[in-house]
Design an enzyme around this catalytic site. Sequence first.
Site, PDB file in Angstrom:
ATOM      1  N   LYS A 235       0.818  -1.211   0.000  1.00 38.74           N
ATOM      2  CA  LYS A 235       0.000   0.000   0.000  1.00 38.74           C
ATOM      3  C   LYS A 235       0.852   1.261   0.000  1.00 38.74           C
ATOM      4  O   LYS A 235       0.384   2.322  -0.366  1.00 38.74           O
ATOM      5  CB  LYS A 235      -1.017   0.002   1.137  1.00 38.74           C
ATOM      6  CG  LYS A 235      -0.457  -0.026   2.518  1.00 38.74           C
ATOM      7  CD  LYS A 235      -1.604  -0.019   3.527  1.00 38.74           C
ATOM      8  CE  LYS A 235      -1.083  -0.322   4.905  1.00 38.74           C
ATOM      9  NZ  LYS A 235      -2.140  -0.689   5.833  1.00 38.74           N
ATOM     10  N   ARG A 236       2.106   1.137   0.376  1.00 41.70           N
ATOM     11  CA  ARG A 236       2.969   2.317   0.360  1.00 41.70           C
ATOM     12  C   ARG A 236       3.472   2.622  -1.050  1.00 41.70           C
ATOM     13  O   ARG A 236       3.747   3.738  -1.400  1.00 41.70           O
ATOM     14  CB  ARG A 236       4.166   2.132   1.300  1.00 41.70           C
ATOM     15  CG  ARG A 236       3.875   2.639   2.700  1.00 41.70           C
ATOM     16  CD  ARG A 236       4.951   2.216   3.672  1.00 41.70           C
ATOM     17  NE  ARG A 236       4.987   0.766   3.800  1.00 41.70           N
ATOM     18  CZ  ARG A 236       4.136   0.066   4.547  1.00 41.70           C
ATOM     19  NH1 ARG A 236       3.214   0.679   5.229  1.00 41.70           N
ATOM     20  NH2 ARG A 236       4.220  -1.247   4.615  1.00 41.70           N
TER      21      ARG A 236
END
Length: 469
Positions: A235-236
């Site tokens: 998700k980063r």
Amino acid sequence: MTVRVRFAPSPTGMFHVGGARSALQNWIYAKQQGGVFVLRIEDTDAARNKPEWTEGILSALDWIGISRGSYEGPYFQSQNAGEHRAAAARLYESGRAYYCDCTREDVQARTGSQYQGYDGYHRDLGLGPGEGRALRFRTPDEGATVVVDLIRGEPTFENRLIEDFVIARGDGSPVFLLANVVDDMTMGITHVIRAEEHLPNTPKQQLLWDALGVKPPVWAHVPVVVNEKRQKLSKRRDKVALEAYREEGYLAGAMRNYLMLLGWAPSGDREIVPWSVIEDEFRLEEVNPSPAFFDEKKLRAFNGEYIRALPVAEFVDACQPWLTGTGTIAPPPWQPEEFDAEAFAAVAPLAQTRITVLSEIVPNVDFLFLASPLIDEAAWAKTMKDGSADLLDSAVAAFDALESWDAESLKSTLEAVGAERGLKLGKTQAPVRVAVTGRTVGLPLFESLEVLGRERTLSRMRAARVRLV
Ligand code: GLU
């Protein structure tokens, strides 16, 4: 035996496309087996949970076709805390677990290594329960744990290599590994279909099932989803939130079709198929265990095809959130009262063949709903060259003299204006397009001018002409 599957997300962030894929696989498997799909929200990590993430999961599932009310649940793991503690107590009382107060440093000092797992120091010391004492599972010294996995065959784990793992922390709270097993047990889950990243937990969990005296479920660990660099989607780094795709204007149908192709394909060299075909043909056993590449470009192409396949009226409806800014979609650059549904309906078929995600509708039609066009200055500089002022003058005069304001007449008129200057239509229309829409690319120009109308077209061309003085 009724098949019971569950999807068990943790509400600790935006709902991940990989999660959506597992949910769909569970959903289809339950349907094919005449079974039940259970939704369980694993909300025991109080520090990281937020109610809005739970709501996000429910609404994302709903969007993708797993609608509220059509499954069992949602249950919440936190509501089962009493059962988790009772199971930990049973394991202790039956001698399958023991207390230990070693710190990590203690273990390191004894084993001389920070990499080695727990050394079983307290196994037979008979320590009773107490503050700061963790409960550890006594893994068998011998034998092996064979995990029956529909996708991976029978991964086998030697018990002697599994450390005596913690099942309840020093404050008495059961860890996730145990809570997850107890929930599956109390909910009568027969098949656990989940992401590959949980495979290392599986032998430990299966040992817990055995120790608690219940037949373990059948497992299916679906492949990890990776980006173009073969890295696990994160998700980063990557766009992983289903919600982000939804907001960009991916259609739920395209999305779920694409997600089901991660590691599997329908018969006959097809990829874009009706959902009913996927529901009929999908076989969990056929899922490829290797990492599955989430190819956003391919998804986008799929989406374009799905958009083009919509009846126009459905396309018009599907665009509404971007045109009116409803739901979580950002509002468009025009005021609500400036939106003209009829004008949009007139250009919708032209836009439908050109856009690949619904949010692209906005830059294609904004010129229709704004008092003056949003001028892309780079496009302006590139297009408005020597001769543009003169060309616009002639075009304004010729358009103004038109009896019928329709695409055909506009086109032949501008063609004639270009021909007088030895210009092809493409070159002639560029300054007109920039003057009227503010951009160099967009919907077919003459249809656009027809819908925009005589007055607005001419006043925009005149305004551009003034700027060129
Ligand atoms: N709550 C876990 C997760 O979101 C799922 C565990 C499981 O499916 O067994 O990764």
